[in-house]
Scaffold this motif. Structure first.
Motif: not given
Length: 345
Positions: A260-271
């Protein structure tokens, strides 16, 4: 000594694993599909030039292996203009055959691979699975050769070559001297276990489903790679997830723990919709870890590929009516992402 300097298409996804996954694939019966893989031992037949009449053996190799033989000789002797119908090059071959480097390497290859029964059996099963889903698919010829530590797998117009010198086992005496080309996080996986997955992956990626030039964003690359990994689930149903993607047990455990944190990272970093390759390549390429994520460099590499794999698995779980063929033909990455309802917790 480097024996094979012309790298064609290199597949650097060399990794081990022991965790078997029960998800993401369906068992199908392929026992009656008439496929039996025979890996031609070019390495042994080439080596036979040392003891057999060289002219006759060269003619035999030229007839049996065609352009592969010509290309091998040209790269071995570092002369792309070599004429294999001109016996003048035999003097150069004789010099190669007496070197300690060549003979030490050939000794170790013969010791590790007196035969290729296990890879042949594994490839037979994988190729039968490919035929099950794609009956019209023409499967390649497979040769074993000595790459000079250049490339584990090559492709060339309907044939695939296995560079046995890059499958000698993690503790091979040769690999410590090759760390600039093959770091430890790669060479620890240079073993027999990887022959079938790496060659199968090469067929899937480069022959059957090459990535479109239009695949620019991280999200599109996620879904493309996720489809490739899901296809591997189907044709390598008994292979460990770690082996298919190239993770250690610890790296796979880390991904599951922090999904879940990996996915959140992609979202939060606009990647997801980022198309600057310099910004996204670290989430796709093999490395010892992913910079910026995890403590003490414990994160797994290729996080976009792993995440795409989970998205596609989720999509197929939610759409049991979608066939493998339909999935692989569907190039609407956004649709697959949206309809997967991927929201890891």
């Amino acid at each position: 000594m480097i024996l094979f300097n012309k790298t064609k298409q290199i597949y650097l996804f060399f990794f081990t694993g022991v965790l078997l996954s029960a998800c993401g694939h369906k068992k199908v019966d392929v026992s009656n599909i008439p496929v039996n893989v025979k890996i031609e031992r070019f390495d042994k037949e080439f080596d036979a030039m040392k003891t057999r009449p060289m002219v006759q053996q060269a003619a035999y190799l030229q007839n049996k292996y065609g352009r592969f033989y010509h290309d091998f000789i040209a790269t071995l002797l570092q002369d792309n203009q070599i004429n294999t119908t001109d016996t003048a090059y035999f003097a150069l071959l004789r010099k190669v055959f007496v070197t300690k480097d060549y003979n030490d390497l050939k000794h170790d290859i013969d010791s590790v691979y007196p035969n290729l029964d296990k890879p042949e059996a594994e490839l037979t099963d994988a190729f039968r699975h490919i035929k099950y889903y794609y009956p019209e698919k023409k499967l390649p010829a497979v040769y074993a050769f000595v790459s000079g530590f250049e490339t584990p797998i090559i492709t060339d117009n309907g044939l695939y070559g296995i560079g046995l010198d890059l499958f000698l086992g993690a503790n091979s005496r040769f690999y410590p001297a090759l760390t600039s080309a093959w770091p430890r996080y790669m060479s620890r996986n240079f073993n027999e276990q990887n022959i079938c997955p790496r060659l199968t992956e090469a067929i899937i990626r480069e022959d059957m489903f090459p990535e479109s030039d239009s695949s620019k964003t991280l999200m599109s690359k996620m879904i493309y790679n996720g489809k490739i990994m899901y296809f591997m689930d189907q044709v390598l149903p008994d292979a460990a997830d770690t082996l298919k993607i190239g993770y250690t047990d610890a790296q796979l455990k880390w991904c599951k723990q922090f999904e879940s944190k990996i996915w959140a990272w992609f979202i939060d970093q606009n990647l997801l919709y980022e198309s600057d390759y310099q910004k996204i390549q670290k989430y796709i390429s093999m490395a010892p870890f992913t910079p910026g994520l995890g403590e003490k460099n414990e994160s797994a590499p290729k996080l976009a590929i792993w995440t795409g794999w989970q998205i596609v698995r989720k999509y197929m779980e939610k759409h049991p009516d979608v066939t493998l063929q339909q999935l692989m033909a569907d190039n609407d990455a956004q649709k697959i992402l949206t309809e997967s309802d991927y929201h890891p917790k």
